[in-house]
Design an enzyme around this catalytic site. Structure first.
Site, PDB file in Angstrom:
ATOM      1  N   GLU A   1       0.821  -1.217   0.000  1.00  0.00           N
ATOM      2  CA  GLU A   1       0.000   0.000   0.000  1.00  0.00           C
ATOM      3  C   GLU A   1       0.854   1.266   0.000  1.00  0.00           C
ATOM      4  O   GLU A   1       0.687   2.144   0.834  1.00  0.00           O
ATOM      5  CB  GLU A   1      -0.980  -0.014   1.175  1.00  0.00           C
ATOM      6  CG  GLU A   1      -1.999  -1.150   1.050  1.00  0.00           C
ATOM      7  CD  GLU A   1      -3.027  -1.187   2.184  1.00  0.00           C
ATOM      8  OE1 GLU A   1      -2.761  -0.609   3.231  1.00  0.00           O
ATOM      9  OE2 GLU A   1      -4.076  -1.807   1.990  1.00  0.00           O
TER      10      GLU A   1
ATOM     11  N   ASP B   1      -8.596  -8.737   4.445  1.00  0.00           N
ATOM     12  CA  ASP B   1      -8.312  -7.645   5.372  1.00  0.00           C
ATOM     13  C   ASP B   1      -9.386  -7.512   6.443  1.00  0.00           C
ATOM     14  O   ASP B   1     -10.183  -6.587   6.404  1.00  0.00           O
ATOM     15  CB  ASP B   1      -8.191  -6.321   4.589  1.00  0.00           C
ATOM     16  CG  ASP B   1      -7.670  -5.191   5.461  1.00  0.00           C
ATOM     17  OD1 ASP B   1      -7.107  -5.485   6.531  1.00  0.00           O
ATOM     18  OD2 ASP B   1      -7.826  -4.024   5.066  1.00  0.00           O
TER      19      ASP B   1
ATOM     20  N   GLU C   1     -12.623  -2.004  12.578  1.00  0.00           N
ATOM     21  CA  GLU C   1     -12.669  -1.326  11.280  1.00  0.00           C
ATOM     22  C   GLU C   1     -13.857  -1.773  10.420  1.00  0.00           C
ATOM     23  O   GLU C   1     -14.654  -0.967   9.980  1.00  0.00           O
ATOM     24  CB  GLU C   1     -11.358  -1.556  10.522  1.00  0.00           C
ATOM     25  CG  GLU C   1     -11.360  -0.925   9.135  1.00  0.00           C
ATOM     26  CD  GLU C   1     -10.023  -1.073   8.425  1.00  0.00           C
ATOM     27  OE1 GLU C   1      -9.087  -1.646   9.019  1.00  0.00           O
ATOM     28  OE2 GLU C   1      -9.911  -0.605   7.269  1.00  0.00           O
TER      29      GLU C   1
END
Lengths: 685, 685
Positions: free
Chosen positions: A292, A371, A399
């Site tokens: 990333e 993820d 998240e």
């Protein structure tokens, strides 16, 4: 009275337990501590608890045995052995960080021994004892040996120097503010909380190390980090830092960060020397490289092993570690490319490097291949890597699981992950056994949890999200513990021993992940979230993005074929999983849409079609969330008003947002197909 | 030589035009200026141009007529009339800001007169003359009368104090940096650029007035704003500020901002007094109230008129204006609610208030009812409001039109908007006639463009996006001008008189909006962008959001029925539009999906189905973008290398992203329906 803090102390709060005073007073009237002043701090923890919660004020004796009275005896095993022969056999029972709490007769007196090989062990023993006292446990004849199963029990903070927290849902960072390091009363209290659940390492800064954060390893910050480290070390916790792999360029003025370039290695060695000068207890580096948009060894045609080992060498003489994240994938994927499968990336990147990492390098692997979705299969690197130290990375911060607005207790999911049998060496090769070092001959393993903590009054935004933090500690100490037991203990420590409270909150926690899963993206689908912030439903939010997280739904089917006939992801597993996952008929239905592309009219084992199942699960999920809320309302009056209202407020929002999830997802499927709900419930057109 | 600046000066650049020296030298050898020093600045503009571009160094005479020679005569009409009787008839030809450029015989000498009633007019006249000279126009017998058709010709900057720009794609703010106001050489050059295209007002800060920006109307900022205003006033431009309606609370310590509360009105009056003390030329306030989380009179149960008029009263004695945005809608809509239609909101909010606004209040209306999509119908408030001053708000910055990465010339679209006949008073009630004051008896109208300017070397990111800024000025001066003429003029001023350059860039600009429309969301669909930043395709990115921008596509149809049988939006128009839009058969196809819900297999006038048309348009759009790029490549060698490369680089990216748009949208439709392209072109599954 204990001082009143502007935040609550979770499971360590000094609640009034004077009802137990009589039960315990005879045990704790006298406390003998062996050794110098080094045990002052755990001693003070015990004393404070006895004083503030039990109203017991023990007499303290240092290196002086009291005769003719019962007493508590605290000391490292090496000291205990000197005065109490029998304790030599403890040697074999303990590992480096384990402890013993045992009440025995010495010369006709009852002596409660708390001992361990290491300082850490003593601290853990004291906190463990406090837990037991807080729960009113009978300790007349206590006889406990407890060793942590995993060596590394870490928290990862994704905190930024400006005080923001990436994926943080509980206020601002307790470590940073306005590009400075914060040290205050709360710093110590955080160390106490973590230590009390057995955590022994904390990475204080975000794995994405951006401009200002690169400078954390320079003297302008290291001095303060040294202070911080002292506070944490006193509670057995090492401080780690996330670093930017290109630091030799940013900080060193070199024109390369090539790990095989000698200047780079020399620079890192000198940098590590400097760090340990300021932070003698420094734990090591956490590295997100080639991931990333973070720099890494791939920029120079080198491997992750090249990069990690170079850093490992610099840290080796200090006993420091490199923790290297396996979260590496092509984050510039073109959705038109159907050959690339992000799920395969970690394995493809790291399996070929198995055995090439140094001993003080650990690869940190997210629980699933994508993820932190609400459900994913276990990452095939577990069982895939046989010669590499491994840390299981979990996300305590919610998240993708409701961002601490929704109640979503994660212990049940984590437990399933830990109990997953990889079959790497036949049956019994469970993830937790790998981490314990029982499957491969590797001991430097552990668990890392991305912290859910911020400076909110309750640390975690949602009061009940404290349970996730507590559970992370409990499972990283002992992954074999029954999750119902962990939940019960946390409730008792936090809310006391009211039966109804225990029953209802247990229900709420234990059913919450399943409910959340149902009303969001069940059957392994995942990802239908709003891009960027990841809260709330957006069925095609990521469908044409660069991130490789597609479901490719069309008018007749949804999901990616990851079988051997598709992307071949299933081939990364050992048998029998490889075959089980590969076959749509045998694939566990909770992961069906992860592994297979499934027509909406495909019939599941229940005989219901996929689409009807999806509708049903969404209606059920909301009903379950409503049931969870009802359980809380039943506790009105039993829970401190402020906490009751805070949680109720979030549960109200959760219900509203659960309905939004239900309606968006149902409508999405309905608009795709025109197939109505068999039961005629409301699906918006 | 003119100084070399670190940025280019767009159409004002002093290019070498010495080839015209002989042509012009006899006209410009002598320049007479009437009046005091007040005309020094326009005089200097002329002198600099003559010197740097034409290598002509005129002799300047102040208040002294030269005899026996040709000369230029610059002066306000009141001065000119004194010495030149005939000019009295100019009086009737000019409005407040118009100018005359005319060459006449005086006593046997040729005199080039530049005159106007106002200082602004002189400035505009000078810049207009410079344009003509730069293009090599024959001025031997020039005879020009030019009056701006619209009174308010404004730029709105959505610039924030920290230097960021909301929806800015050309670098950082030229007004603000790190919470301070920037004043430097570029400030003046920006004033010159705007003045040269006739702009007479600039709002320097974002309509979303957040924490720090609220303080812009306090002395800590007003002093600098006074300096800024001086610089802009010298070029005929007034400075305006966006304000927060709740300022009396934030700054005044009041507990209310209720416009009917006397304390609030008194506070604003005093505030305005203070502002004019520091900024005597201050233009007024721009207000975004009760819109997208900005406070407004609705909070107190008051109307927009109550709020605006209260502010208007405070500004009245100074000749200041309140510009009140009509961009008001429910931004917390529930997608499940199909009755609410965002398109109807502005009309519903403001039509009932028509006639209730004070004379110095102007309602600023976005061109369409939604938000600057690539195509929308014209906002029905135009023609709907009959007793209210109106400003047409356009977006020069390319928020939804390619963010200055894509070439998307907007003049063609704006022209269509201006030429739209509202039929408010029968045929001829065009938007531009309303703005001119020819339809209703209202003169305080105008145009506002959201600026596309930042501190990039070329001001606008994409070099060719300068054309949008230039065109905005040209059309707000004279909305009747042919767009091809504006384009040609801009190209000549910017790139010179090379025929091929003019031809190719004209083609590029004039075909660019259509191409962009085709490969993104044609037929009035809009909105299929990524949420938040609004770049790139995301067909369902806004489908379940709070913003009221849904297309509600399912397996058989797409679009919202806004006819009288649907949300009734069509009823906000005058006949015959009301009937034309209402009927799917008569609705212009470029707006078909804005007004109607249309089955994919619906046959358009071409005989092709909707879905096939959508496929075709997307393939065509990319082809057209490629053609545009080809036209640029043909200019290699004809355009300054740096500019050529910069633009080519963006065109390359445009092609790539146009293909992405094409493929995403085609795939989206294909996945919905399974209907293949008739021509067998590649549509990804």
């Amino acid at each position: 009275m204990a001082e009143v803090k502007p935040y609550n102390m979770c499971w360590l709060e000094y609640t009034d337990l004077s009802k137990y005073k009589n039960k315990y007073i005879k045990v704790f009237e006298n406390v003998v501590v062996l050794g110098g002043n080094e045990l002052n701090l755990p001693l003070k923890e015990l004393k404070n608890f006895l004083t503030f919660s039990l109203n017991i004020k023990p007499k303290i004796f240092k290196n002086t045995l009291v005769k003719g009275r019962n007493y508590v005896l605290i000391g490292r095993l090496i000291e205990i052995k000197k005065i109490f022969k029998e304790s030599e056999r403890f040697e074999k029972l303990l590992n480096d960080e384990g402890f013993i709490i045992k009440r025995i007769d010495i010369d006709g007196n009852k002596v409660l021994i708390i001992t361990a090989k290491s300082y850490n062990g003593i601290v853990y023993g004291i906190f463990n004892l406090i837990e037991r006292l807080k729960r009113g446990e009978d300790i007349e004849n206590i006889d406990i040996v407890s060793n942590p199963s995993l060596r590394f029990r870490m928290l990862n903070h994704w905190d930024n120097l400006d005080g923001s927290i990436e994926r943080g849902y509980a206020g601002k960072s307790i470590f940073f503010r306005e590009n400075k390091i914060l040290i205050n009363e709360r710093t110590k209290d955080y160390a106490r909380l973590l230590s009390s659940i057995g955590v022994n390492g904390v990475v204080i800064n975000n794995v994405n190390v951006k401009k200002k954060e690169v400078e954390l390893i320079t003297p302008s910050y290291l001095k303060k980090i040294g202070e911080l480290s002292k506070i944490f070390s006193a509670y057995g916790i090492k401080i780690y830092l996330s670093i930017n792999f290109a630091s030799p360029i940013y900080l060193g003025g070199l024109n390369t960060a090539d790990p095989l370039d000698k200047r780079v290695a020399v620079w890192w060695k000198a940098k590590v020397d400097e760090i340990y000068e300021y932070v003698p207890d420094f734990g090591g580096f956490l590295v997100k490289a080639d991931s990333e948009f973070n720099p890494g060894p791939h920029m120079y045609g080198r491997t992750h092993a090249d990069g990690a080992n170079m850093l490992g060498e610099a840290l080796e003489s200090y006993g420091g570690f490199v923790i290297w994240r396996a979260f590496v994938y092509n984050c510039l994927q073109d959705w038109r490319d159907t050959n690339t499968d992000r799920a395969k990336a970690a394995y493809e990147n790291f399996k070929p490097l198995d055995g090439k990492f140094s001993e003080n390098v650990i690869v940190q692997i997210k629980y699933g291949p994508m993820d932190f979705q609400v459900r994913e299969p276990v990452n095939p690197l577990f069982g895939g890597l046989e010669h590499t130290n491994q840390i299981l990375e979990l996300q305590i911060t919610q998240e993708y699981t409701g961002q601490q607005i929704h109640l979503c207790y994660l212990g049940t999911l984590w437990k399933e992950v830990l109990d997953f049998d990889t079959y790497a060496k036949g049956e019994g090769s469970k993830v937790k056994e790998i981490l314990k070092g029982n499957v491969f001959d590797l001991k430097n393993n552990g668990m890392a949890g991305v912290s859910n903590v911020g400076d909110d009054i309750n640390w975690t935004g949602h009061d009940l999200a404290q349970a996730n933090l507590y559970t992370f500690g409990a499972l990283s100490w002992n992954p074999d513990e029954r999750i119902e037991e962990v939940v019960k203990r946390w409730i008792e420590l936090t809310f006391g021993d009211n039966e109804k409270v225990i029953k209802n909150i247990s229900y709420m926690l234990l059913s919450s992940h399943k409910a959340y899963e149902k009303y969001t993206t069940p059957l392994g689908l995942g990802w239908m979230v709003n891009p960027g912030h990841h809260y709330g439903p957006n069925p095609e939010g990521y469908e044409y993005s660069k991130w490789g997280t597609y479901h490719r739904a069309n008018y007749e089917a949804i999901g990616v074929d990851r079988s051997s006939r598709g992307t071949g992801y299933t081939l990364q597993y050992h048998s029998p999983w490889r075959e089980i996952y590969d076959n749509i008929e045998t694939c566990p239905e909770e992961l069906l849409l992860f592994f297979h592309r499934v027509p909406y009219n495909y019939k599941l084992k229940s005989g219901k079609t996929l689409i009807q199942t999806y509708y049903d699960l969404h209606f059920e999920g909301v009903e379950e969330a409503e049931e969870i809320r009802k359980k809380w309302i039943e506790l009105k009056g039993e829970i401190e008003d402020k906490i009751y209202e805070r949680v109720l407020n979030r549960l109200d929002i959760q219900i509203e947002h659960a309905k939004e999830w239900r309606d968006v997802i149902n409508t999405y499927f309905f608009r795709r197909t025109g197939i109505p709900d068999e039961k005629g419930r409301k699906i918006y057109p």
